[in-house]
Design a protein around this motif. Structure first.
Motif, mmCIF file in Angstrom:
data_model
loop_
_atom_site.group_PDB
_atom_site.id
_atom_site.type_symbol
_atom_site.label_atom_id
_atom_site.label_comp_id
_atom_site.label_asym_id
_atom_site.label_seq_id
_atom_site.Cartn_x
_atom_site.Cartn_y
_atom_site.Cartn_z
ATOM 1 N N CYS A 179 -30.243 1.685 -15.550
ATOM 2 C CA CYS A 179 -30.481 2.588 -14.428
ATOM 3 C C CYS A 179 -31.403 3.731 -14.862
ATOM 4 C CB CYS A 179 -29.150 3.149 -13.936
ATOM 5 S SG CYS A 179 -29.360 4.440 -12.698
ATOM 6 N N ARG A 207 -29.755 7.146 -14.821
ATOM 7 C CA ARG A 207 -28.820 7.352 -15.939
ATOM 8 C C ARG A 207 -29.590 7.748 -17.210
ATOM 9 N NH1 ARG A 207 -24.201 3.188 -18.206
ATOM 10 N NH2 ARG A 207 -23.964 2.740 -15.992
ATOM 11 N N LYS A 255 -32.095 5.626 -8.682
ATOM 12 C CA LYS A 255 -30.667 5.359 -8.885
ATOM 13 C C LYS A 255 -30.432 3.871 -8.637
ATOM 14 C CE LYS A 255 -29.022 9.831 -7.191
ATOM 15 N NZ LYS A 255 -28.008 10.535 -6.402
ATOM 16 N N VAL A 256 -29.798 3.206 -9.561
ATOM 17 C CA VAL A 256 -29.566 1.772 -9.366
ATOM 18 C C VAL A 256 -28.545 1.564 -8.249
ATOM 19 C CG1 VAL A 256 -27.817 1.592 -11.183
ATOM 20 C CG2 VAL A 256 -29.052 -0.419 -10.509
ATOM 21 N N ALA A 257 -27.569 2.493 -8.148
ATOM 22 C CA ALA A 257 -26.559 2.458 -7.078
ATOM 23 C C ALA A 257 -25.976 1.074 -6.831
ATOM 24 C CB ALA A 257 -27.138 3.051 -5.792
ATOM 25 N N CYS A 280 -22.439 1.450 -11.664
ATOM 26 C CA CYS A 280 -22.079 2.876 -11.518
ATOM 27 C C CYS A 280 -20.648 3.136 -11.995
ATOM 28 C CB CYS A 280 -22.231 3.309 -10.070
ATOM 29 S SG CYS A 280 -23.946 3.188 -9.527
ATOM 30 N N CYS A 333 -20.474 4.342 -15.398
ATOM 31 C CA CYS A 333 -21.474 5.358 -15.770
ATOM 32 C C CYS A 333 -20.860 6.736 -15.996
ATOM 33 C CB CYS A 333 -22.517 5.427 -14.661
ATOM 34 S SG CYS A 333 -23.756 6.699 -14.945
ATOM 35 N N LEU A 363 -21.469 9.526 -13.042
ATOM 36 C CA LEU A 363 -21.044 9.242 -11.673
ATOM 37 C C LEU A 363 -20.712 10.524 -10.906
ATOM 38 C CD1 LEU A 363 -20.353 6.962 -9.754
ATOM 39 C CD2 LEU A 363 -18.141 6.759 -10.861
ATOM 40 N N CYS A 389 -23.975 12.368 -10.161
ATOM 41 C CA CYS A 389 -25.002 11.563 -9.502
ATOM 42 C C CYS A 389 -24.609 11.251 -8.057
ATOM 43 C CB CYS A 389 -25.224 10.272 -10.285
ATOM 44 S SG CYS A 389 -26.293 9.102 -9.468
ATOM 45 N N PRO A 423 -23.907 8.364 -6.377
ATOM 46 C CA PRO A 423 -24.850 7.396 -5.800
ATOM 47 C C PRO A 423 -24.387 6.928 -4.417
ATOM 48 C CG PRO A 423 -23.442 6.343 -7.415
ATOM 49 C CD PRO A 423 -23.119 7.801 -7.469
HETATM 50 S S1 SF4 Z 1 -23.881 6.634 -11.093
HETATM 51 FE FE1 SF4 Z 1 -26.026 7.225 -10.750
HETATM 52 S S2 SF4 Z 1 -26.881 7.414 -12.798
HETATM 53 FE FE2 SF4 Z 1 -25.025 6.258 -12.986
HETATM 54 S S3 SF4 Z 1 -25.636 4.108 -12.868
HETATM 55 FE FE3 SF4 Z 1 -25.088 4.754 -10.787
HETATM 56 S S4 SF4 Z 1 -26.993 5.415 -9.878
HETATM 57 FE FE4 SF4 Z 1 -27.326 5.340 -12.076
#
Ligand code: SF4
Length: 312
Positions: free
Chosen positions: A22, A25, A284-286, A291, A294, A297, A300, A302
């Motif tokens: 991501c 991230r 953001k991979v969302a 997530c 992550c 989180l 972010c 998402p």
């Molecule tokens: S929570 Fe945000 S930073 Fe983390 S993987 Fe998901 S989109 Fe990416």
């Protein structure tokens, strides 16, 4: 400004992994959190830095096992006797218990002790799971100290152990590349480079990492890939996977690293000073399954329609 306080652009397998998972991230981990240790850092930076240090329980337990082995190997390298395995297991289990308690109390928020993801995000872990983690830790250590690798290391003449978890890097076409190896030692004309795994990793998934070691060995010791023995030892399963290192692998890895560096650098506004483009340019991979694991989180948040995640 001391060199260690400059956010230099560098490359590592971990950095590449986070970047591929991501981009946002990656931005949190390598830019937004930078400098968050300073007392006068902005609140968002401090938050990102705190979250950067979170580790999932299995990663943390793996690091305790690595640390225990590191102490033993450093002792071996200096001709100091290694403790009996029962004692090493006892000490490491104690560290695990104390670290877990410290994290549960939130000491990491004041910069003390380990920071577990489970505690920061209030993810319940039952006692049975902690007992399984403790049992895995013990299995890993007992397997290691009974392994052919430890026997080989113990029988080495003084000076044959070259590196133990050192923060080693080499220059790759103008970029610093990190290659932290668990252990490297000489046997006759050959060099063995080892990676200890404590989880259920897929054997063979480490080709890039191990080929990085070949690049490092070539620069540091002037060794040809054909004189290296690369091995990945899974401590939990007591299984060794050996890799062939040849010019082809090194070339494939070199072009992989080159491509990865170019992708990362395409998101820099000022490549010479490692200044990133604005946050929004790091997508953001969302995706729920990514997530969920992550660290960032919480900050972010998402857009995950209808997906249930643990959020404090
Ligand atoms: S929570 Fe945000 S930073 Fe983390 S993987 Fe998901 S989109 Fe990416």
């Amino acid at each position: 400004v001391p060199a260690s306080l400059v956010n230099e652009f560098s490359w590592s397998k971990t950095r590449d992994h986070i970047f591929r998972l991501c981009p946002r991230r990656y931005w949190y981990a390598y830019y937004a959190s930078w400098g968050g240790w300073a007392e006068d850092a902005p609140e968002e930076t401090r938050q990102a830095y705190l979250l950067k240090k979170l580790a999932w329980r299995w990663v943390w337990v793996g690091s305790l096992v690595h640390d225990a082995i590191e102490v033993s190997l450093r002792n071996l390298a200096r001709g100091i006797a290694v403790l009996p395995v029962d004692r090493i297991v006892e000490i490491t289990l104690n560290l695990m218990r104390n670290g877990w308690r410290s994290s549960k109390r939130g000491n990491y928020r004041d910069g003390r002790g380990p920071a577990l993801h489970e505690h920061e995000y209030g993810i319940p872990v039952d006692d049975g799971e902690w007992r399984r983690m403790a049992a895995n830790l013990e299995t890993c250590l007992r397997n290691f100290y009974a392994s052919e690798h430890f026997a080989a290391l113990s029988a080495l003449p003084p000076g044959a152990i070259l590196e133990v978890e050192e923060y080693s890097s080499f220059d790759f076409e103008g970029t610093r590349v990190w290659a932290v190896m668990d252990a490297a030692w000489r046997t006759g004309e050959r060099l063995v480079i080892a990676d200890w795994k404590t989880g259920e990793s897929q054997p063979g998934s480490q080709e890039v990492q191990l080929a990085c070691y070949s690049l490092y060995a070539a620069r540091r010791w002037g060794l040809d890939p054909s004189s290296l023995d690369l091995l990945e030892y899974n401590l939990l399963l007591d299984r060794t996977h050996r890799y062939r290192s040849d010019q082809g692998t090194v070339e494939r890895t070199s072009s992989y690293i080159r491509g990865s560096i170019a992708d990362m650098r395409s998101l820099l506004a000022d490549p010479a000073r490692n200044v990133p483009l604005p946050e929004e340019r790091f997508a953001k991979v969302a995706r729920g399954e990514i997530c969920e694991g992550c660290n960032y989180l919480r900050i972010c948040r998402p857009p995950l329609d209808g997906e249930r995640l643990h959020l404090p």
